[in-house]
Enzyme design. Sequence first.
Site, PDB file in Angstrom:
ATOM      1  N   ILE A  31       0.716  -1.205  -0.026  1.00 46.87           N
ATOM      2  CA  ILE A  31      -0.085   0.147  -0.017  1.00 46.87           C
ATOM      3  C   ILE A  31       0.855   1.346  -0.119  1.00 46.87           C
ATOM      4  CG2 ILE A  31      -1.615   1.432   1.317  1.00 46.87           C
ATOM      5  CD1 ILE A  31      -2.577  -1.332   2.409  1.00 46.87           C
ATOM      6  N   THR A  84       2.390   1.393   8.442  1.00 45.65           N
ATOM      7  CA  THR A  84       3.143   0.432   9.071  1.00 45.65           C
ATOM      8  C   THR A  84       2.168  -0.531   9.727  1.00 45.65           C
ATOM      9  OG1 THR A  84       3.431   1.204  11.326  1.00 45.65           O
ATOM     10  CG2 THR A  84       5.381   1.493   9.740  1.00 45.65           C
ATOM     11  N   SER A 121      -2.398   3.492   8.939  1.00 40.47           N
ATOM     12  CA  SER A 121      -2.047   2.166   9.401  1.00 40.47           C
ATOM     13  C   SER A 121      -2.923   1.587  10.336  1.00 40.47           C
ATOM     14  CB  SER A 121      -0.655   2.316   9.997  1.00 40.47           C
ATOM     15  OG  SER A 121      -0.634   3.164  11.097  1.00 40.47           O
ATOM     16  N   ARG A 122      -2.843   1.684  11.743  1.00 36.53           N
ATOM     17  CA  ARG A 122      -3.538   1.290  13.018  1.00 36.53           C
ATOM     18  C   ARG A 122      -3.588   2.184  13.855  1.00 36.53           C
ATOM     19  NH1 ARG A 122      -5.267  -1.637   9.544  1.00 36.53           N
ATOM     20  NH2 ARG A 122      -5.590  -3.759   9.693  1.00 36.53           N
ATOM     21  N   ASP A 155      -7.470   8.016   9.239  1.00 31.58           N
ATOM     22  CA  ASP A 155      -8.456   7.049   9.113  1.00 31.58           C
ATOM     23  C   ASP A 155      -8.484   5.920  10.207  1.00 31.58           C
ATOM     24  OD1 ASP A 155     -10.548   5.792   7.288  1.00 31.58           O
ATOM     25  OD2 ASP A 155      -9.035   4.350   6.844  1.00 31.58           O
ATOM     26  N   GLU A 194     -11.806   2.141  18.212  1.00 29.90           N
ATOM     27  CA  GLU A 194     -12.885   2.560  17.169  1.00 29.90           C
ATOM     28  C   GLU A 194     -14.079   1.536  17.557  1.00 29.90           C
ATOM     29  OE1 GLU A 194     -10.915   1.351  13.723  1.00 29.90           O
ATOM     30  OE2 GLU A 194      -9.447   2.821  13.762  1.00 29.90           O
ATOM     31  N   HIS A 201     -12.148   4.650   9.334  1.00 32.95           N
ATOM     32  CA  HIS A 201     -11.364   3.408   8.721  1.00 32.95           C
ATOM     33  C   HIS A 201     -12.158   2.765   7.712  1.00 32.95           C
ATOM     34  CE1 HIS A 201      -8.988  -0.197  10.822  1.00 32.95           C
ATOM     35  NE2 HIS A 201      -8.670  -0.154   9.560  1.00 32.95           N
ATOM     36  N   GLY A 242     -10.385   2.466   4.444  1.00 37.71           N
ATOM     37  CA  GLY A 242      -9.411   2.400   3.616  1.00 37.71           C
ATOM     38  C   GLY A 242      -9.748   1.324   2.355  1.00 37.71           C
ATOM     39  N   SER A 243     -10.638   0.296   2.574  1.00 38.04           N
ATOM     40  CA  SER A 243     -11.126  -0.771   1.679  1.00 38.04           C
ATOM     41  C   SER A 243     -12.500  -0.769   1.639  1.00 38.04           C
ATOM     42  CB  SER A 243     -10.559  -2.184   2.310  1.00 38.04           C
ATOM     43  OG  SER A 243     -11.450  -2.547   3.530  1.00 38.04           O
TER      44      SER A 243
END
Length: 324
Positions: free
Chosen positions: A156, A208, A236-237, A261, A266, A285, A287-288
Amino acid sequence: MKRKILAYNFEFSETLDRLRDRFDVEIFERINPKTDPAFLHALKTAEGIVGLALPVDKELLDMAPNLKIVSNNSTGFNNLSIDEMNKRGIMGTNTPGVLEDTTADAIFGILLAAARRIPELDQFVKTGKWKQHLTRKEYAIDVHHKTLGIIGMGKIGSLIAKRGHFGFDMDVLYYNRTRNLEAEEKYNAVYSSFDTLLMESDFVCLMTPLTPETENIMGEREFKMMKKSAIFVNGSRGKTVDEKALIEALRTNEIHGAALDVFQIEPVRADHPLLQFPNVVTTPHVGSSTHETELKMAKLAVENLEAGLTGKRPKNLVNPEVLD
């Protein structure tokens, strides 16, 4: 008698229908897996679990004596206690290789949104504040020809570099455990030390995975090293960032802004301090989260589950040592 499968936060009817043809499927959405009585009862006979972000720890595994596989509907699998699963001979799988372009789009999107103040100025228009020519206090900052620093140049990260290099003529710095020669060749990415990247980048993009080494990798020291004109981007996280340090960096104008994001907890609570800054772009969150990509991931999660329950090696086994 069909084998029991639990679908946890897994809402794709196309793939659930496929599972129902072969298995006894129970669906659980928006429940507390620690306390929901129906879920706890179903665990006793479940042989497979498919879904998103279920905490699979010793406590859960102790209640699932027949479990053979947990199929994550995500690339990440830090929700799986791999050591505990290995002790019990339980396979774990994920869905890599599907969401990379989609996630790169989203992360570069929030970078752009933060730089050009798109959410803030959207509200500026919608709330009737646009009554004359813009003044300097409404101006944003350029993205093109700036320096993009990427911490974590995996798949990514490389695709974010691609977008920055080809789309916006950006100089790309990156920090990674190992050099990414392909990214260096394709996108003129320059391998950098961590500190140099922080000091020289106009956009610091954290990509990461979450590991013991990367937890809170961005803290007070790191934010103070960034340019005061820089924007921090986290795709990332949440736990890779010390949120208190980020809040302080924003409060004291140590950095120009942020695009986030992910968060440590969460869903993020509505009164979280990070949501109070107009120069922070926040997304849930995502991303996808497109229809096309999420469906591809769901199909792959089902394929992994079916393989594990029919004596085959799942394509995306994250703990292959369990088969030894």
